[in-house]
Design an enzyme around this catalytic site. Structure first.
Site, PDB file in Angstrom:
ATOM      1  N   SER A 144       0.870  -1.174   0.000  1.00  0.00           N
ATOM      2  CA  SER A 144       0.000   0.000   0.000  1.00  0.00           C
ATOM      3  C   SER A 144       0.903   1.220   0.000  1.00  0.00           C
ATOM      4  O   SER A 144       2.082   1.146   0.377  1.00  0.00           O
ATOM      5  CB  SER A 144      -0.876  -0.005   1.256  1.00  0.00           C
ATOM      6  OG  SER A 144      -1.422   1.267   1.522  1.00  0.00           O
ATOM      7  N   TYR A 157      -2.753  -0.197  10.348  1.00  0.00           N
ATOM      8  CA  TYR A 157      -2.699  -0.601   8.943  1.00  0.00           C
ATOM      9  C   TYR A 157      -1.329  -0.289   8.346  1.00  0.00           C
ATOM     10  O   TYR A 157      -0.718  -1.133   7.684  1.00  0.00           O
ATOM     11  CB  TYR A 157      -3.792   0.129   8.160  1.00  0.00           C
ATOM     12  CG  TYR A 157      -3.857  -0.246   6.697  1.00  0.00           C
ATOM     13  CD1 TYR A 157      -4.393  -1.459   6.292  1.00  0.00           C
ATOM     14  CD2 TYR A 157      -3.400   0.634   5.718  1.00  0.00           C
ATOM     15  CE1 TYR A 157      -4.467  -1.798   4.954  1.00  0.00           C
ATOM     16  CE2 TYR A 157      -3.473   0.308   4.376  1.00  0.00           C
ATOM     17  CZ  TYR A 157      -4.002  -0.916   3.997  1.00  0.00           C
ATOM     18  OH  TYR A 157      -4.059  -1.241   2.658  1.00  0.00           O
TER      19      TYR A 157
END
Length: 259
Positions: A144, A157
């Protein structure tokens, strides 16, 4: 069957929705024989229906060894090697701030985040390695933009994606010379659901966050909101045994250019 992945056996974890679903479709177009491990029964059924049975779907959790082993066994052609593994399973923290969490919630959320986003990938690589080794295959992990910058999620995250970023380098060395290991790091993406943490009772999905697509567009140099299919070509390239033959330990940032 023609295509860059013609006849290749491919296993995708978390391939029932979002980026994983787009990657599955791209692999099919390129001629691959695709097996998907999907936790959601609803998404598994939808994937079977949408692909008219072209995808072999195994229902199960990528954090459970038995489920992963069933998927690897199913993906191997007559017990031979596995040409490629793509790991897309993951959960999101919806920007949860560390300073706002009680200790018990932090422990439960951290364990869930690490188990789904990191352990599932390591476990699947571990169980698939013997088959990948036979085929001199390859692995693509899903990172990501938050594996590079403090954005696109909270610290839970982001730290899980930083961990996977490190895993790319270490696995590329650990599994060489038989197996290549790379990753794609998508930036913010529209049209994705991104389930939240059960430990924090997050029942949101990303497609219901107001203004999200507009914020993504404003933060990219190309002024675009990427869609799941925009990332798929990067996965196809890394899975291509000829085109990416000498590529390992690499990360492709498909983020529209961070500004």
């Amino acid at each position: 069957m023609s295509g860059r992945l013609a006849g290749a056996t491919v296993l995708v974890t978390g391939g029932g929705s979002g980026i994983g679903r787009a990657v599955v479709q791209a692999y099919l177009v390129e001629g691959a024989e695709v097996t998907v491990l999907e936790r959601s029964s609803q998404r598994a059924a939808a994937l079977r229906a949408e692909t008219d049975g072209a995808v072999q779907v195994i229902e199960g959790d990528a954090t459970h060894p038995k489920a992963v082993e069933r998927a690897v066994t199913a993906a191997r052609r007559d017990g031979d090697g596995l040409d490629h593994l793509t790991c897309c399973a993951g959960v999101f923290d919806y920007y949860a701030s560390l300073k706002d969490l009680e200790a018990g919630d932090l422990l439960a959320a951290s364990e869930e985040m690490w188990r789904v986003n990191v352990l599932s990938a390591l476990l699947t690589v571990n169980r698939a390695y013997p088959a990948l080794r036979i085929a001199r295959g390859s692995v693509t992990l899903t990172l990501s933009g938050s594996a590079f910058y403090p954005e696109g999620g909270g610290v839970l995250y982001g730290s899980s994606k930083w961990a996977l970023r490190g895993a790319v380098a270490h696995l590329a060395k650990d599994l060489a010379p038989e197996v290549r290991v790379n990753a794609v790091a998508p930036g913010g993406t529209g049209g994705t659901r991104l389930g939240g943490l059960r430990a924090l009772a997050q029942d949101l999905t990303a497609d219901h966050v107001p203004g999200r697509d507009q914020r993504i567009q404003a933060a990219t140099a190309l002024e675009v909101t990427p869609q799941p299919q925009d990332h798929a070509a990067a996965y196809v390239y890394l899975a291509d045994p000829a085109g990416a033959r000498v590529i390992t330990g690499a990360i492709i940032n498909s983020d529209g250019g961070r500004t």
